[in-house]
Design a protein around this motif. Structure first.
Motif, PDB file in Angstrom:
ATOM      1  N   MET B   1      70.164 -39.106  48.044  1.00  0.00           N
ATOM      2  CA  MET B   1      71.385 -39.718  47.505  1.00  0.00           C
ATOM      3  C   MET B   1      72.523 -39.590  48.507  1.00  0.00           C
ATOM      4  N   GLU B   2      73.365 -40.617  48.565  1.00  0.00           N
ATOM      5  CA  GLU B   2      74.475 -40.596  49.524  1.00  0.00           C
ATOM      6  C   GLU B   2      75.562 -39.616  49.090  1.00  0.00           C
ATOM      7  N   LYS B   3      76.050 -38.834  50.037  1.00  0.00           N
ATOM      8  CA  LYS B   3      77.170 -37.932  49.748  1.00  0.00           C
ATOM      9  C   LYS B   3      78.451 -38.725  49.913  1.00  0.00           C
ATOM     10  N   ASP B   4      79.034 -39.165  48.800  1.00  0.00           N
ATOM     11  CA  ASP B   4      80.164 -40.093  48.863  1.00  0.00           C
ATOM     12  C   ASP B   4      81.399 -39.580  48.134  1.00  0.00           C
ATOM     13  N   SER B   5      81.418 -38.287  47.792  1.00  0.00           N
ATOM     14  CA  SER B   5      82.498 -37.804  46.920  1.00  0.00           C
ATOM     15  C   SER B   5      83.130 -36.495  47.378  1.00  0.00           C
ATOM     16  N   VAL B   6      84.427 -36.389  47.036  1.00  0.00           N
ATOM     17  CA  VAL B   6      85.179 -35.135  47.089  1.00  0.00           C
ATOM     18  C   VAL B   6      85.279 -34.634  45.656  1.00  0.00           C
ATOM     19  N   ILE B   7      85.169 -33.340  45.428  1.00  0.00           N
ATOM     20  CA  ILE B   7      85.394 -32.811  44.076  1.00  0.00           C
ATOM     21  C   ILE B   7      86.609 -31.881  44.072  1.00  0.00           C
ATOM     22  N   ILE B   8      87.417 -31.985  43.022  1.00  0.00           N
ATOM     23  CA  ILE B   8      88.502 -31.021  42.789  1.00  0.00           C
ATOM     24  C   ILE B   8      87.883 -29.851  42.050  1.00  0.00           C
ATOM     25  N   LEU B   9      87.855 -28.696  42.723  1.00  0.00           N
ATOM     26  CA  LEU B   9      87.109 -27.540  42.209  1.00  0.00           C
ATOM     27  C   LEU B   9      88.047 -26.371  41.980  1.00  0.00           C
ATOM     28  N   SER B  10      88.313 -26.066  40.713  1.00  0.00           N
ATOM     29  CA  SER B  10      89.222 -24.940  40.443  1.00  0.00           C
ATOM     30  C   SER B  10      88.493 -23.616  40.562  1.00  0.00           C
ATOM     31  N   GLY B  11      87.222 -23.623  40.147  1.00  0.00           N
ATOM     32  CA  GLY B  11      86.482 -22.361  40.056  1.00  0.00           C
ATOM     33  C   GLY B  11      86.288 -21.932  38.607  1.00  0.00           C
ATOM     34  N   GLY B  12      86.772 -22.767  37.680  1.00  0.00           N
ATOM     35  CA  GLY B  12      86.533 -22.537  36.248  1.00  0.00           C
ATOM     36  C   GLY B  12      85.185 -23.110  35.827  1.00  0.00           C
ATOM     37  N   MET B  13      84.856 -22.972  34.535  1.00  0.00           N
ATOM     38  CA  MET B  13      83.553 -23.425  34.030  1.00  0.00           C
ATOM     39  C   MET B  13      83.311 -24.912  34.247  1.00  0.00           C
ATOM     40  N   ASP B  14      84.346 -25.722  33.984  1.00  0.00           N
ATOM     41  CA  ASP B  14      84.160 -27.169  33.941  1.00  0.00           C
ATOM     42  C   ASP B  14      83.846 -27.736  35.329  1.00  0.00           C
ATOM     43  N   SER B  15      84.705 -27.416  36.290  1.00  0.00           N
ATOM     44  CA  SER B  15      84.507 -27.997  37.623  1.00  0.00           C
ATOM     45  C   SER B  15      83.286 -27.391  38.312  1.00  0.00           C
ATOM     46  N   VAL B  16      82.985 -26.127  38.021  1.00  0.00           N
ATOM     47  CA  VAL B  16      81.782 -25.524  38.614  1.00  0.00           C
ATOM     48  C   VAL B  16      80.528 -26.200  38.055  1.00  0.00           C
ATOM     49  N   THR B  17      80.558 -26.545  36.775  1.00  0.00           N
ATOM     50  CA  THR B  17      79.410 -27.249  36.184  1.00  0.00           C
ATOM     51  C   THR B  17      79.245 -28.625  36.836  1.00  0.00           C
ATOM     52  N   LEU B  18      80.366 -29.324  37.019  1.00  0.00           N
ATOM     53  CA  LEU B  18      80.304 -30.642  37.664  1.00  0.00           C
ATOM     54  C   LEU B  18      79.796 -30.521  39.103  1.00  0.00           C
ATOM     55  N   LEU B  19      80.206 -29.461  39.789  1.00  0.00           N
ATOM     56  CA  LEU B  19      79.747 -29.218  41.166  1.00  0.00           C
ATOM     57  C   LEU B  19      78.220 -29.118  41.218  1.00  0.00           C
ATOM     58  N   HIS B  20      77.660 -28.362  40.273  1.00  0.00           N
ATOM     59  CA  HIS B  20      76.200 -28.213  40.251  1.00  0.00           C
ATOM     60  C   HIS B  20      75.521 -29.522  39.826  1.00  0.00           C
ATOM     61  N   TYR B  21      76.115 -30.179  38.833  1.00  0.00           N
ATOM     62  CA  TYR B  21      75.532 -31.405  38.260  1.00  0.00           C
ATOM     63  C   TYR B  21      75.436 -32.516  39.306  1.00  0.00           C
ATOM     64  N   ARG B  22      76.472 -32.645  40.145  1.00  0.00           N
ATOM     65  CA  ARG B  22      76.532 -33.735  41.134  1.00  0.00           C
ATOM     66  C   ARG B  22      76.430 -33.238  42.570  1.00  0.00           C
ATOM     67  N   ARG B  23      75.767 -32.120  42.764  1.00  0.00           N
ATOM     68  CA  ARG B  23      75.762 -31.492  44.085  1.00  0.00           C
ATOM     69  C   ARG B  23      75.215 -32.402  45.180  1.00  0.00           C
ATOM     70  N   GLU B  24      74.319 -33.316  44.813  1.00  0.00           N
ATOM     71  CA  GLU B  24      73.731 -34.184  45.847  1.00  0.00           C
ATOM     72  C   GLU B  24      74.686 -35.269  46.318  1.00  0.00           C
ATOM     73  N   ARG B  25      75.747 -35.514  45.560  1.00  0.00           N
ATOM     74  CA  ARG B  25      76.709 -36.552  45.948  1.00  0.00           C
ATOM     75  C   ARG B  25      77.993 -35.998  46.553  1.00  0.00           C
ATOM     76  N   ILE B  26      78.138 -34.676  46.554  1.00  0.00           N
ATOM     77  CA  ILE B  26      79.421 -34.072  46.948  1.00  0.00           C
ATOM     78  C   ILE B  26      79.418 -33.657  48.419  1.00  0.00           C
ATOM     79  N   ALA B  27      80.328 -34.272  49.187  1.00  0.00           N
ATOM     80  CA  ALA B  27      80.445 -33.947  50.613  1.00  0.00           C
ATOM     81  C   ALA B  27      81.453 -32.838  50.852  1.00  0.00           C
TER      82      ALA B  27
END
Lengths: 217, 217
Positions: B1-27
Protein backbone atom coordinates in the motif's frame (compact mmCIF):
# COMPACT_ATOMS: atom_id res chain seq x y z
CA UNK A 1 -16.74 51.53 16.36
CA UNK A 2 -16.29 48.22 18.18
CA UNK A 3 -12.80 46.72 18.15
CA UNK A 4 -13.73 43.20 17.12
CA UNK A 5 -10.85 41.99 14.94
CA UNK A 6 -7.36 40.51 14.84
CA UNK A 7 -5.29 41.36 11.76
CA UNK A 8 -2.54 39.24 10.22
CA UNK A 9 0.13 41.88 9.64
CA UNK A 10 3.24 41.00 7.65
CA UNK A 11 4.59 44.53 7.39
CA UNK A 12 4.26 44.63 3.60
CA UNK A 13 2.21 47.17 1.63
CA UNK A 14 -1.04 45.21 1.61
CA UNK A 15 -1.49 44.36 5.27
CA UNK A 16 -0.17 47.76 6.39
CA UNK A 17 -2.78 49.44 4.18
CA UNK A 18 -5.51 47.25 5.68
CA UNK A 19 -4.22 48.11 9.17
CA UNK A 20 -4.66 51.81 8.49
CA UNK A 21 -7.96 51.34 6.64
CA UNK A 22 -9.59 49.37 9.49
CA UNK A 23 -7.65 50.77 12.45
CA UNK A 24 -10.83 51.53 14.43
CA UNK A 25 -11.91 47.87 14.37
CA UNK A 26 -8.52 46.25 15.08
CA UNK A 27 -7.85 45.15 18.67
CA UNK A 28 -4.71 43.14 17.93
CA UNK A 29 -2.15 42.79 15.14
CA UNK A 30 -0.20 39.55 14.82
CA UNK A 31 2.96 38.97 12.80
CA UNK A 32 4.48 35.54 12.20
CA UNK A 33 8.17 34.77 12.25
CA UNK A 34 8.66 31.67 10.13
CA UNK A 35 12.27 32.00 9.08
CA UNK A 36 11.71 33.61 5.67
CA UNK A 37 14.56 35.71 4.32
CA UNK A 38 12.62 38.94 4.74
CA UNK A 39 10.80 38.22 8.02
CA UNK A 40 12.88 40.40 10.30
CA UNK A 41 12.70 43.50 8.12
CA UNK A 42 8.98 43.01 7.52
CA UNK A 43 8.23 42.57 11.21
CA UNK A 44 10.20 45.69 12.13
CA UNK A 45 7.92 47.63 9.75
CA UNK A 46 4.83 45.98 11.25
CA UNK A 47 5.92 47.02 14.74
CA UNK A 48 6.59 50.59 13.62
CA UNK A 49 3.19 50.94 11.91
CA UNK A 50 1.36 49.59 14.98
CA UNK A 51 3.29 52.07 17.12
CA UNK A 52 2.09 54.91 14.89
CA UNK A 53 -1.55 53.80 15.27
CA UNK A 54 -1.39 52.69 18.92
CA UNK A 55 -2.46 49.10 18.12
CA UNK A 56 -1.22 46.13 20.20
CA UNK A 57 1.24 44.00 18.22
CA UNK A 58 2.54 40.51 18.94
CA UNK A 59 4.95 38.25 17.07
CA UNK A 60 4.28 34.50 16.92
CA UNK A 61 7.29 32.29 16.14
CA UNK A 62 6.66 29.39 13.74
CA UNK A 63 10.24 28.20 13.61
CA UNK A 64 9.27 24.65 12.59
CA UNK A 65 8.46 25.95 9.11
CA UNK A 66 12.07 26.66 8.17
CA UNK A 67 13.05 23.31 9.67
CA UNK A 68 10.48 21.08 7.96
CA UNK A 69 8.84 22.95 5.07
CA UNK A 70 10.13 23.21 1.48
CA UNK A 71 10.28 26.68 -0.08
CA UNK A 72 12.96 28.86 -1.66
CA UNK A 73 11.61 31.66 0.55
CA UNK A 74 13.10 29.82 3.51
CA UNK A 75 16.44 29.09 1.86
CA UNK A 76 18.41 32.34 1.58
CA UNK A 77 18.41 35.26 -0.85
CA UNK A 78 20.39 33.42 -3.54
CA UNK A 79 17.61 30.93 -4.17
CA UNK A 80 14.91 33.56 -4.83
CA UNK A 81 13.99 33.66 -8.53
CA UNK A 82 13.66 37.00 -10.32
CA UNK A 83 10.81 38.15 -12.57
CA UNK A 84 7.03 38.38 -12.43
CA UNK A 85 4.87 36.49 -9.96
CA UNK A 86 3.06 34.78 -12.77
CA UNK A 87 6.19 33.02 -13.99
CA UNK A 88 6.21 29.41 -13.04
CA UNK A 89 9.61 29.61 -11.33
CA UNK A 90 8.06 31.87 -8.69
CA UNK A 91 6.19 28.80 -7.50
CA UNK A 92 9.33 27.86 -5.58
CA UNK A 93 8.60 30.76 -3.19
CA UNK A 94 5.31 29.27 -2.06
CA UNK A 95 5.39 28.22 1.60
CA UNK A 96 2.96 25.30 1.84
CA UNK A 97 -0.38 26.28 3.39
CA UNK A 98 1.14 29.36 5.06
CA UNK A 99 -2.10 31.33 5.04
CA UNK A 100 -4.01 28.38 6.48
CA UNK A 101 -1.55 28.16 9.35
CA UNK A 102 -1.57 31.91 10.02
CA UNK A 103 -5.38 32.09 9.86
CA UNK A 104 -5.74 29.14 12.25
CA UNK A 105 -3.41 30.64 14.84
CA UNK A 106 -5.08 34.05 14.51
CA UNK A 107 -8.47 32.34 14.89
CA UNK A 108 -7.36 30.79 18.19
CA UNK A 109 -6.12 34.19 19.36
CA UNK A 110 -9.44 35.78 18.35
CA UNK A 111 -11.46 33.18 20.26
CA UNK A 112 -9.17 33.55 23.29
CA UNK A 113 -9.89 37.29 23.39
CA UNK A 114 -13.56 37.28 22.41
CA UNK A 115 -12.92 38.85 18.98
CA UNK A 116 -15.10 37.99 15.99
CA UNK A 117 -12.99 38.36 12.85
CA UNK A 118 -9.54 37.70 11.46
CA UNK A 119 -8.54 40.26 8.84
CA UNK A 120 -6.17 39.21 6.06
CA UNK A 121 -4.88 41.35 3.17
CA UNK A 122 -4.66 38.78 0.38
CA UNK A 123 -5.54 40.43 -2.95
CA UNK A 124 -6.36 39.76 -6.59
CA UNK A 125 -2.77 39.67 -7.83
CA UNK A 126 -1.76 36.95 -5.38
CA UNK A 127 -4.03 34.28 -6.79
CA UNK A 128 -2.07 33.24 -9.82
CA UNK A 129 0.55 31.23 -7.99
CA UNK A 130 -0.69 31.00 -4.39
CA UNK A 131 -3.57 28.56 -3.90
CA UNK A 132 -4.01 29.72 -0.31
CA UNK A 133 -4.82 33.29 -1.43
CA UNK A 134 -7.78 32.41 -3.67
CA UNK A 135 -11.34 33.41 -2.87
CA UNK A 136 -12.49 29.79 -2.61
CA UNK A 137 -9.77 29.03 -0.05
CA UNK A 138 -10.66 32.09 2.01
CA UNK A 139 -14.37 31.16 1.96
CA UNK A 140 -13.85 27.55 3.03
CA UNK A 141 -11.31 28.50 5.71
CA UNK A 142 -13.75 31.06 7.07
CA UNK A 143 -16.43 28.36 7.22
CA UNK A 144 -14.05 25.99 9.04
CA UNK A 145 -13.28 28.73 11.57
CA UNK A 146 -16.96 29.50 12.06
CA UNK A 147 -17.75 25.81 12.69
CA UNK A 148 -14.68 25.25 14.86
CA UNK A 149 -15.20 28.05 17.41
CA UNK A 150 -17.91 28.79 19.98
CA UNK A 151 -18.24 32.37 18.86
CA UNK A 152 -18.21 31.68 15.11
CA UNK A 153 -15.01 33.57 14.22
CA UNK A 154 -14.82 34.42 10.49
CA UNK A 155 -12.26 35.72 7.97
CA UNK A 156 -12.53 39.26 6.67
CA UNK A 157 -10.51 39.58 3.46
CA UNK A 158 -11.66 42.83 1.93
CA UNK A 159 -8.89 43.04 -0.66
CA UNK A 160 -9.62 39.65 -2.27
CA UNK A 161 -11.27 41.28 -5.29
CA UNK A 162 -8.93 44.25 -5.82
CA UNK A 163 -5.37 44.66 -7.09
CA UNK A 164 -2.18 45.91 -5.46
CA UNK A 165 -2.56 49.09 -7.54
CA UNK A 166 -5.97 49.70 -5.94
CA UNK A 167 -4.40 49.06 -2.53
CA UNK A 168 -1.64 51.61 -3.20
CA UNK A 169 -4.25 54.21 -4.17
CA UNK A 170 -6.26 53.52 -1.02
CA UNK A 171 -3.14 53.77 1.13
CA UNK A 172 -2.15 57.06 -0.46
CA UNK A 173 -5.57 58.50 0.42
CA UNK A 174 -5.12 57.26 4.01
CA UNK A 175 -1.66 58.82 4.26
CA UNK A 176 0.20 55.52 4.70
CA UNK A 177 3.98 55.98 4.76
CA UNK A 178 5.07 53.19 2.40
CA UNK A 179 8.73 53.85 3.06
CA UNK A 180 7.95 52.03 6.34
CA UNK A 181 6.83 48.81 4.63
CA UNK A 182 9.01 45.98 3.36
CA UNK A 183 8.31 43.49 0.57
CA UNK A 184 11.52 42.05 -0.95
CA UNK A 185 11.84 38.27 -0.76
CA UNK A 186 15.63 38.53 -0.62
CA UNK A 187 15.44 40.28 2.74
CA UNK A 188 18.47 42.53 2.31
CA UNK A 189 18.79 46.10 3.64
CA UNK A 190 17.36 47.59 0.45
CA UNK A 191 14.72 46.10 -1.87
CA UNK A 192 16.34 44.15 -4.74
CA UNK A 193 13.87 45.51 -7.31
CA UNK A 194 13.99 42.23 -9.27
CA UNK A 195 12.14 39.49 -7.39
CA UNK A 196 8.42 38.87 -7.95
CA UNK A 197 7.27 40.90 -5.01
CA UNK A 198 9.57 43.85 -5.83
CA UNK A 199 8.38 43.88 -9.45
CA UNK A 200 4.77 43.88 -8.26
CA UNK A 201 5.48 46.66 -5.75
CA UNK A 202 7.09 48.89 -8.40
CA UNK A 203 4.24 48.30 -10.84
CA UNK A 204 1.60 49.09 -8.22
CA UNK A 205 3.07 52.53 -7.53
CA UNK A 206 3.59 53.19 -11.25
CA UNK A 207 0.07 52.10 -12.26
CA UNK A 208 -1.50 54.05 -9.39
CA UNK A 209 0.33 57.16 -10.56
CA UNK A 210 2.16 57.50 -7.23
CA UNK A 211 5.75 58.25 -6.40
CA UNK A 212 7.54 55.10 -5.23
CA UNK A 213 9.31 55.87 -1.93
CA UNK A 214 11.24 52.58 -1.99
CA UNK A 215 15.04 52.55 -2.14
CA UNK A 216 16.04 49.81 -4.57
CA UNK A 217 19.52 48.27 -4.87
CA UNK B 1 0.00 0.00 0.00
CA UNK B 2 1.20 3.51 -0.79
CA UNK B 3 2.37 5.61 2.15
CA UNK B 4 0.41 8.77 1.40
CA UNK B 5 -0.50 10.21 4.80
CA UNK B 6 0.63 12.28 7.77
CA UNK B 7 -1.07 11.48 11.08
CA UNK B 8 -1.67 13.88 13.98
CA UNK B 9 -0.56 11.73 16.90
CA UNK B 10 -1.16 12.92 20.45
CA UNK B 11 -0.18 9.69 22.15
CA UNK B 12 -3.67 9.10 23.56
CA UNK B 13 -5.83 6.01 22.91
CA UNK B 14 -7.59 7.34 19.83
CA UNK B 15 -4.68 8.50 17.69
CA UNK B 16 -2.51 5.55 18.75
CA UNK B 17 -5.27 3.18 17.61
CA UNK B 18 -5.50 5.00 14.27
CA UNK B 19 -1.69 4.79 13.95
CA UNK B 20 -1.81 1.01 14.28
CA UNK B 21 -4.95 0.66 12.12
CA UNK B 22 -3.46 2.61 9.17
CA UNK B 23 0.22 1.94 9.73
CA UNK B 24 0.77 0.84 6.13
CA UNK B 25 -0.40 4.21 4.79
CA UNK B 26 1.39 6.49 7.26
CA UNK B 27 4.65 8.10 6.14
CA UNK B 28 4.97 10.54 9.04
CA UNK B 29 3.51 11.02 12.52
CA UNK B 30 3.47 14.50 14.02
CA UNK B 31 2.91 15.43 17.66
CA UNK B 32 2.41 18.99 18.90
CA UNK B 33 3.90 20.42 22.05
CA UNK B 34 1.65 23.30 23.10
CA UNK B 35 2.33 23.51 26.81
CA UNK B 36 -0.64 21.44 28.01
CA UNK B 37 -0.23 19.75 31.39
CA UNK B 38 -0.13 16.28 29.82
CA UNK B 39 1.87 17.05 26.66
CA UNK B 40 5.19 15.54 27.73
CA UNK B 41 3.73 12.23 28.89
CA UNK B 42 1.53 11.98 25.81
CA UNK B 43 4.40 12.68 23.43
CA UNK B 44 6.61 10.09 25.13
CA UNK B 45 3.87 7.52 24.38
CA UNK B 46 3.60 8.75 20.79
CA UNK B 47 7.35 8.33 20.33
CA UNK B 48 7.28 4.83 21.82
CA UNK B 49 4.38 3.69 19.61
CA UNK B 50 6.09 5.01 16.46
CA UNK B 51 9.25 3.18 17.49
CA UNK B 52 7.29 -0.08 17.74
CA UNK B 53 5.88 0.39 14.22
CA UNK B 54 8.98 1.92 12.61
CA UNK B 55 7.17 5.15 11.60
CA UNK B 56 9.01 8.50 11.45
CA UNK B 57 7.91 10.81 14.27
CA UNK B 58 8.46 14.54 14.71
CA UNK B 59 7.40 16.98 17.44
CA UNK B 60 6.33 20.50 16.50
CA UNK B 61 6.52 23.12 19.26
CA UNK B 62 3.60 25.57 19.45
CA UNK B 63 4.79 27.36 22.55
CA UNK B 64 2.85 30.54 21.75
CA UNK B 65 -0.36 28.73 22.74
CA UNK B 66 0.47 28.60 26.44
CA UNK B 67 1.61 32.21 26.25
CA UNK B 68 -1.40 33.72 24.49
CA UNK B 69 -4.33 31.28 24.56
CA UNK B 70 -6.91 30.86 27.31
CA UNK B 71 -7.61 27.30 28.55
CA UNK B 72 -7.48 25.47 31.87
CA UNK B 73 -5.60 22.74 29.99
CA UNK B 74 -2.66 25.14 29.79
CA UNK B 75 -2.82 26.26 33.40
CA UNK B 76 -1.66 23.42 35.66
CA UNK B 77 -3.29 20.29 37.07
CA UNK B 78 -5.16 22.12 39.83
CA UNK B 79 -7.35 24.00 37.37
CA UNK B 80 -8.62 20.87 35.55
CA UNK B 81 -12.28 20.19 36.40
CA UNK B 82 -13.41 16.65 37.29
CA UNK B 83 -16.40 14.78 35.89
CA UNK B 84 -17.85 13.88 32.49
CA UNK B 85 -16.91 15.62 29.26
CA UNK B 86 -20.50 16.67 28.75
CA UNK B 87 -20.55 18.81 31.85
CA UNK B 88 -20.36 22.46 31.06
CA UNK B 89 -17.34 23.07 33.32
CA UNK B 90 -15.26 20.86 31.01
CA UNK B 91 -15.54 23.67 28.48
CA UNK B 92 -12.68 25.37 30.29
CA UNK B 93 -10.35 22.67 28.91
CA UNK B 94 -11.01 23.66 25.32
CA UNK B 95 -7.92 25.10 23.63
CA UNK B 96 -9.28 27.55 21.05
CA UNK B 97 -9.15 26.15 17.49
CA UNK B 98 -6.47 23.63 18.43
CA UNK B 99 -7.51 21.10 15.79
CA UNK B 100 -7.57 23.81 13.12
CA UNK B 101 -4.01 24.78 14.00
CA UNK B 102 -2.75 21.19 14.09
CA UNK B 103 -4.49 20.30 10.80
CA UNK B 104 -3.05 23.39 9.09
CA UNK B 105 0.50 22.64 10.15
CA UNK B 106 0.13 18.97 9.21
CA UNK B 107 -1.29 20.07 5.85
CA UNK B 108 1.84 22.17 5.18
CA UNK B 109 4.01 19.19 6.13
CA UNK B 110 1.99 16.93 3.82
CA UNK B 111 2.36 19.31 0.88
CA UNK B 112 6.09 19.71 1.60
CA UNK B 113 6.54 15.93 1.34
CA UNK B 114 4.12 15.16 -1.48
CA UNK B 115 1.63 13.37 0.79
CA UNK B 116 -2.10 13.47 0.11
CA UNK B 117 -3.91 13.14 3.42
CA UNK B 118 -3.81 14.26 7.03
CA UNK B 119 -5.24 11.65 9.40
CA UNK B 120 -6.91 12.77 12.61
CA UNK B 121 -8.53 10.59 15.29
CA UNK B 122 -11.40 12.83 16.46
CA UNK B 123 -14.42 10.68 17.35
CA UNK B 124 -18.11 10.78 18.19
CA UNK B 125 -17.68 11.37 21.92
CA UNK B 126 -15.59 14.51 21.39
CA UNK B 127 -18.28 16.56 19.72
CA UNK B 128 -20.33 17.59 22.72
CA UNK B 129 -17.96 20.24 23.98
CA UNK B 130 -15.34 20.62 21.26
CA UNK B 131 -16.56 22.53 18.20
CA UNK B 132 -13.34 21.73 16.32
CA UNK B 133 -14.05 17.97 16.50
CA UNK B 134 -17.47 18.04 14.79
CA UNK B 135 -18.07 16.51 11.37
CA UNK B 136 -18.97 19.88 9.82
CA UNK B 137 -15.69 21.39 11.02
CA UNK B 138 -13.69 18.47 9.64
CA UNK B 139 -15.48 18.70 6.28
CA UNK B 140 -14.95 22.44 5.85
CA UNK B 141 -11.34 22.28 7.02
CA UNK B 142 -10.70 19.48 4.52
CA UNK B 143 -12.19 21.66 1.78
CA UNK B 144 -9.98 24.61 2.81
CA UNK B 145 -6.92 22.36 2.66
CA UNK B 146 -7.92 20.98 -0.74
CA UNK B 147 -8.35 24.53 -2.13
CA UNK B 148 -5.24 25.89 -0.45
CA UNK B 149 -2.69 23.34 -1.72
CA UNK B 150 -1.41 22.41 -5.17
CA UNK B 151 -1.92 18.72 -4.58
CA UNK B 152 -5.34 18.98 -2.95
CA UNK B 153 -4.44 17.61 0.48
CA UNK B 154 -7.51 16.40 2.41
CA UNK B 155 -8.41 15.31 5.95
CA UNK B 156 -9.05 11.66 6.71
CA UNK B 157 -10.99 11.34 9.97
CA UNK B 158 -12.23 7.77 9.99
CA UNK B 159 -13.33 7.78 13.64
CA UNK B 160 -15.67 10.78 13.34
CA UNK B 161 -18.75 8.54 13.40
CA UNK B 162 -17.71 6.00 16.05
CA UNK B 163 -17.23 6.11 19.83
CA UNK B 164 -14.21 5.63 22.06
CA UNK B 165 -15.63 2.23 23.02
CA UNK B 166 -15.55 1.21 19.34
CA UNK B 167 -11.98 2.50 19.14
CA UNK B 168 -10.93 0.43 22.17
CA UNK B 169 -12.45 -2.70 20.58
CA UNK B 170 -10.62 -2.02 17.31
CA UNK B 171 -7.34 -1.46 19.15
CA UNK B 172 -7.74 -4.67 21.12
CA UNK B 173 -8.16 -6.59 17.83
CA UNK B 174 -5.01 -4.90 16.49
CA UNK B 175 -3.04 -5.76 19.63
CA UNK B 176 -2.44 -2.16 20.71
CA UNK B 177 -0.71 -1.92 24.08
CA UNK B 178 -2.84 0.73 25.78
CA UNK B 179 -0.56 0.85 28.81
CA UNK B 180 1.66 2.84 26.45
CA UNK B 181 -0.91 5.59 25.87
CA UNK B 182 -1.62 8.61 28.04
CA UNK B 183 -4.85 10.60 28.41
CA UNK B 184 -5.09 12.41 31.76
CA UNK B 185 -5.47 16.20 31.54
CA UNK B 186 -3.67 16.64 34.85
CA UNK B 187 -0.46 15.27 33.39
CA UNK B 188 0.86 13.57 36.52
CA UNK B 189 2.81 10.29 36.62
CA UNK B 190 -0.37 8.22 36.93
CA UNK B 191 -3.81 8.93 35.48
CA UNK B 192 -6.02 10.80 37.99
CA UNK B 193 -9.10 8.75 37.07
CA UNK B 194 -11.39 11.74 37.67
CA UNK B 195 -10.99 14.31 34.90
CA UNK B 196 -13.19 14.17 31.78
CA UNK B 197 -10.67 12.31 29.66
CA UNK B 198 -9.91 9.74 32.43
CA UNK B 199 -13.63 9.09 32.98
CA UNK B 200 -14.10 8.58 29.25
CA UNK B 201 -11.06 6.28 29.07
CA UNK B 202 -12.33 4.09 31.92
CA UNK B 203 -15.82 3.87 30.43
CA UNK B 204 -14.46 2.93 27.01
CA UNK B 205 -12.60 -0.11 28.39
CA UNK B 206 -15.54 -1.08 30.58
CA UNK B 207 -18.15 -0.76 27.79
CA UNK B 208 -15.90 -2.62 25.34
CA UNK B 209 -15.61 -5.47 27.85
CA UNK B 210 -11.83 -5.09 28.01
CA UNK B 211 -9.41 -5.09 30.88
CA UNK B 212 -8.21 -1.53 31.62
CA UNK B 213 -4.38 -1.60 31.78
CA UNK B 214 -4.22 1.97 33.16
CA UNK B 215 -2.74 2.67 36.59
CA UNK B 216 -4.97 5.25 38.27
CA UNK B 217 -4.04 7.34 41.33
Amino acid sequence: MEKDSVIILSGGMDSVTLLHYRRERIALAVSFYYGANHNEREIECAREQCGILGIEHIVIPLSFMSQYFSSSLLSGAESIPEGHYEDSNMKSTVVPFRNGIMLSVACGLAESRGLKHVMMANHGGDHAIYPDCRAEFVASMSEAMRCGTYDGVTVSAEFTGITKTDIARLGARLGVDYSKTYSCYKGRARHCGKCGTCVERKEAFRDAGLEDPTEYE
